[in-house]
Design a protein around this motif. Structure first.
Motif, PDB file in Angstrom:
ATOM      1  N   CYS A 120      43.622 -19.308 -21.673  1.00 27.93           N
ATOM      2  CA  CYS A 120      43.119 -17.868 -21.664  1.00 27.93           C
ATOM      3  C   CYS A 120      42.698 -17.369 -20.658  1.00 27.93           C
ATOM      4  N   ARG A 121      42.893 -18.556 -19.633  1.00 29.19           N
ATOM      5  CA  ARG A 121      42.984 -18.086 -18.016  1.00 29.19           C
ATOM      6  C   ARG A 121      44.320 -17.665 -17.644  1.00 29.19           C
ATOM      7  N   LEU A 157      39.118 -10.593 -23.759  1.00 32.58           N
ATOM      8  CA  LEU A 157      39.652 -10.794 -21.644  1.00 32.58           C
ATOM      9  C   LEU A 157      39.723  -9.152 -21.261  1.00 32.58           C
ATOM     10  N   CYS A 210      38.384 -19.507 -28.953  1.00 28.77           N
ATOM     11  CA  CYS A 210      39.627 -18.465 -28.240  1.00 28.77           C
ATOM     12  C   CYS A 210      39.676 -17.074 -29.172  1.00 28.77           C
ATOM     13  N   ARG A 247      33.573 -16.086 -18.901  1.00 28.30           N
ATOM     14  CA  ARG A 247      33.791 -16.759 -17.677  1.00 28.30           C
ATOM     15  C   ARG A 247      33.745 -17.959 -18.454  1.00 28.30           C
ATOM     16  N   GLU A 305      39.119 -14.459 -26.961  1.00 25.57           N
ATOM     17  CA  GLU A 305      40.324 -14.179 -26.409  1.00 25.57           C
ATOM     18  C   GLU A 305      40.275 -12.221 -26.075  1.00 25.57           C
ATOM     19  N   PHE A 328      44.844 -14.258 -18.758  1.00 26.00           N
ATOM     20  CA  PHE A 328      43.567 -13.230 -18.371  1.00 26.00           C
ATOM     21  C   PHE A 328      44.723 -12.827 -17.047  1.00 26.00           C
ATOM     22  N   GLU A 329      45.428 -13.950 -16.518  1.00 23.86           N
ATOM     23  CA  GLU A 329      45.922 -13.486 -15.305  1.00 23.86           C
ATOM     24  C   GLU A 329      46.884 -12.511 -15.061  1.00 23.86           C
ATOM     25  N   LEU A 378      36.729 -19.489 -19.807  1.00 26.67           N
ATOM     26  CA  LEU A 378      37.603 -19.763 -19.123  1.00 26.67           C
ATOM     27  C   LEU A 378      37.607 -20.736 -18.748  1.00 26.67           C
ATOM     28  N   ASP A 379      36.972 -21.099 -17.800  1.00 24.10           N
ATOM     29  CA  ASP A 379      36.700 -22.464 -16.583  1.00 24.10           C
ATOM     30  C   ASP A 379      37.382 -23.374 -17.895  1.00 24.10           C
ATOM     31  N   CYS A 425      39.107 -22.826 -20.535  1.00 24.69           N
ATOM     32  CA  CYS A 425      40.283 -22.718 -21.647  1.00 24.69           C
ATOM     33  C   CYS A 425      41.621 -22.560 -20.641  1.00 24.69           C
ATOM     34  N   GLU A 426      42.523 -23.330 -20.400  1.00 26.90           N
ATOM     35  CA  GLU A 426      43.732 -22.852 -19.050  1.00 26.90           C
ATOM     36  C   GLU A 426      44.598 -21.764 -19.967  1.00 26.90           C
TER      37      GLU A 426
END
Lengths: 199, 500
Positions: free
Chosen positions: B38-39, B12, B5, B29, B9, B42-43, B32-33, B35-36
């Motif tokens: 970082c996801r 992002l 991360c 990406r 991070e 990202f959102e 991100l798959d 790591c919740e």
């Protein structure tokens, strides 16, 4: 969503900013109106968001910027992205306006309000539900470099390289300003107005 | 030890904006798959970007035909050289153009000038970053040999080693990378180039006076003057030259190293030192920062920005247990923690005790307004229920202060423990307040050890954090005299950062 067009020629045959500006410099001065209409709003929003100007001052700043760019058309370098050049002039003009006369944190309301009415208006604004005002408020807490970079990216859709040219900085610095600016914005918006998503 | 991360991070935003190479993008990406967290971030970045992109007002645009000048020659900008090394012929061509000759008559000349202009606008081609003029109050000139050309803010980038001179009035330069140089009238500087990362690393002060503001985390920056140099990181300082053999350096924020004559002296905020050619810097002395920054204010009378209502501050949330609020002024009774008429006799005789009106509501938050000429003094911690006298186990004490003026103002905090409550010389430290809200952060390890900015100094004596008595906060006497009843504000005094 960030504006899709950034002056590029499109399939529909729209002429690019750079071509327009070159033709203006070569004598077709009436074409400048098209550039003005494309970008006036963006420059005024930039002045408002990044320099905390009220709508009136922002419009005045934008008009001055367009006058100056028009007058200096002869020095426009074709290879330069028009928006990088335009926003560089805008940024310098706003810095000048802010440094010279106006209180840096004048906010909305204009300079002819009395202290008392300013207080009232400010209080009313603070309670306003309007999303646009909340966004502007939180946005105003970022550093000026962050505000500049984020507004040029998310407000005007410029690339990092174009923003770097406008701000005379490295792409890495622009990336940091944008990333940290967005993070701070999200955290503070959430802290004060609830979830960012919920809007 | 760094985690994935830590590496991904910071990328992002670049991923969101399509600024990564396809290799880098797939790597991020991929993370991100997995790591919740970082996801989620990202959102959030995407939502923030979306919010910022919308919600800005639209403007009523007056048609260009209404505001356009009759011809371009009448528009405000007058082309002028910003790079003084043009050939005489090119300069002559420019002069003819700028005197308002219709463009079409010089079609051939136009081609030459456009080509010449192209040479000088290299920064717009993504070439090396250049310094620019941020603003200028009066006359600013670029100097080359015997030639001088006037400059204005929109004249575009400056040559990498340009020499600039102010006449009457101040100017400010923006160096590549973010260092700001404010020049007093009658001053002269020479720019240096940039380093491999496009950041300016030095500037030469040839005569007069200049202040440098260096962003936090910038790395090193030097201001070099005829008899020495000042080396800094993340700070604000001022150099004033008298002739070429005497320099006076003042630090406003952070600390700087002043070198010359084989000596180097550390100069912390609030101190000034004179450096002479050959001898180098002397002994630092304490000075009035307000006085030293006076030349940077355009008017000695302070213009008040609209009050704190227009410039809010926001405080991020912290994890559970990482913050202890001491006073947040939400309760009108919170005034009792500071000098006021409701306070026990020991403060009753202080005239300033009667000048605090109590907390004021600011955007749903209470804050304590105090006039510049009141020295705030808190009560004994032990005597007021709820205020702890034991500050051990915390890393920082923080609070927010509002400066309503348009220029930096120094402030002083003093912390005292029970053993030395009446001593005048316990922990004292200067903080410079920028216009608007400021976050003051007191490093408690420094306080316990009597260090200022990590260094032992004569104004910091070690404090017993387990036995705190009270704190005082306010402006130095010179500022009090100058600003009088101008209202500052204080809020949200807290301890943060639980140790271990």
């Amino acid at each position: 969503m960030a504006p899709v067009s950034n002056g590029e020629a499109s399939a529909a045959g729209r002429v690019s900013d750079e071509t327009l500006m070159t033709r203006v410099a070569a004598g077709e001065e009436e074409l400048y109106g098209e550039l003005y209409e494309r970008h006036f709003g963006g420059v005024a929003r930039f002045a408002m968001r990044v320099f905390s100007m009220n709508a009136h001052d922002a419009e005045e700043a934008a008009q001055t910027v367009f006058m100056k760019v028009y007058g200096a058309a002869g020095r426009y370098d074709v290879k330069a992205k028009f928006t990088s050049y335009l926003y560089r002039v805008a940024r310098n003009e706003c810095l000048k306006m802010v440094a010279k006369k106006r209180p840096i944190y004048a906010g909305a309301g204009g300079s002819d309000e009395t202290g008392a009415s300013r207080t009232e208006n400010a209080a009313r604004r603070m309670e306003a539900e309007e999303l646009g005002e909340r966004i502007a408020q939180v946005f105003g807490t970022l550093s000026i470099e962050q505000r500049t970079a984020v507004q040029l990216r998310d407000g005007e859709g410029m690339s990092y390289e174009q923003i770097a040219a406008t701000m005379d900085a490295t792409v890495a610095a622009v990336n940091t300003w944008i990333h940290r600016g967005r993070k701070s914005f999200a955290a503070r918006f959430r802290e004060n107005y609830g979830d960012v998503y919920a809007v | 030890m760094s985690t994935p991360c830590d590496r991904f991070e910071p990328m992002l935003s670049a991923l969101l904006d399509g600024e990564l190479s396809s290799d880098d993008a797939s790597e991020v990406r991929g993370h991100l798959d997995d790591c919740e967290s970082c996801r989620g971030e990202f959102e959030e970045l995407r939502s923030a970007a979306g919010l910022i992109a919308t919600g800005a007002p639209t403007f009523r645009i007056r048609p260009w035909s209404e505001i356009a000048p009759a011809s371009r020659e009448q528009a405000p900008a007058k082309p002028a050289e910003f790079v003084p090394t043009k050939s005489r012929k090119a300069r002559a061509l420019d002069r003819r153009v700028s005197r308002g000759t219709p463009w079409t008559r010089y079609a051939a000349a136009a081609a030459v000038v456009l080509a010449a202009a192209a040479v000088y606008m290299t920064s717009f081609r993504g070439g090396e970053p250049r310094a620019t003029v941020a603003w200028t109050e009066g006359d600013l000139y670029a100097v080359a040999g015997g030639d001088e050309s006037p400059l204005d803010a929109e004249r575009g980038p400056l040559a990498p080693e340009a020499v600039l001179r102010t006449g009457q009035g101040r100017s400010e330069l923006a160096l590549p990378g973010g260092v700001a140089i404010e020049m007093n009238s009658g001053s002269r500087v020479r720019l240096a180039g940039v380093d491999g990362r496009g950041l300016a690393r030095r500037i030469y002060l040839e005569s007069g006076q200049a202040t440098a503001r260096v962003p936090e985390g910038y790395g090193s920056f030097k201001m070099v003057y005829p008899s020495g140099l000042v080396a800094v990181t993340g700070t604000e300082f001022d150099v004033r030259l008298e002739g070429s053999s005497r320099a006076e350096v003042t630090t406003f924020r952070g600390s700087v190293k002043v070198s010359g004559g084989g000596r180097t002296v550390d100069l912390v905020a609030g101190m000034s030192v004179v450096a002479r050619r050959g001898d180098g810097p002397g002994e630092p002395v304490k000075v009035s920062l307000l006085e030293r920054s006076a030349w940077r204010r355009s008017d000695r009378r302070q213009e008040l920005a609209t009050s704190m209502l227009d410039r809010p501050y926001f405080v991020e949330s912290v994890p559970e247990g990482q913050r202890r609020v001491l006073v947040d002024f939400e309760d009108p009774d919170d005034i009792k923690y500071f000098g006021d008429s409701t306070v026990p006799e020991r403060f009753a005789s202080r005239s300033d005790a009667f000048r605090l009106d109590g907390p004021r509501r600011v955007q749903g938050r209470g804050a304590l307004e105090f006039p510049a000429d009141v020295g705030l003094s808190s009560l004994e911690y032990a005597s007021v229920k709820g205020l702890p006298k034991d500050w051990t186990g915390w890393r920082w004490m923080r609070f927010e202060v509002f400066n309503p003026t348009q220029s930096p103002v120094p402030s002083i905090i003093a912390l005292k423990d029970r053993g030395h409550a009446d001593a005048g010389d316990r922990y004292n430290r200067v903080y410079v307040l920028d216009p608007g809200w400021n976050r003051i952060e007191v490093d408690l390890a420094d306080v316990a050890a009597g260090r200022i900015d990590g260094r032992k100094g004569e104004y910091g004596k070690g404090i017993d954090l387990s036995n705190m008595h009270h704190m005082t906060y306010g402006l130095p006497e010179s500022a009090m005299a100058e600003l009088g009843g101008v209202k500052f504000a204080l809020d949200f005094i807290r301890l943060e950062g639980r140790l271990e």
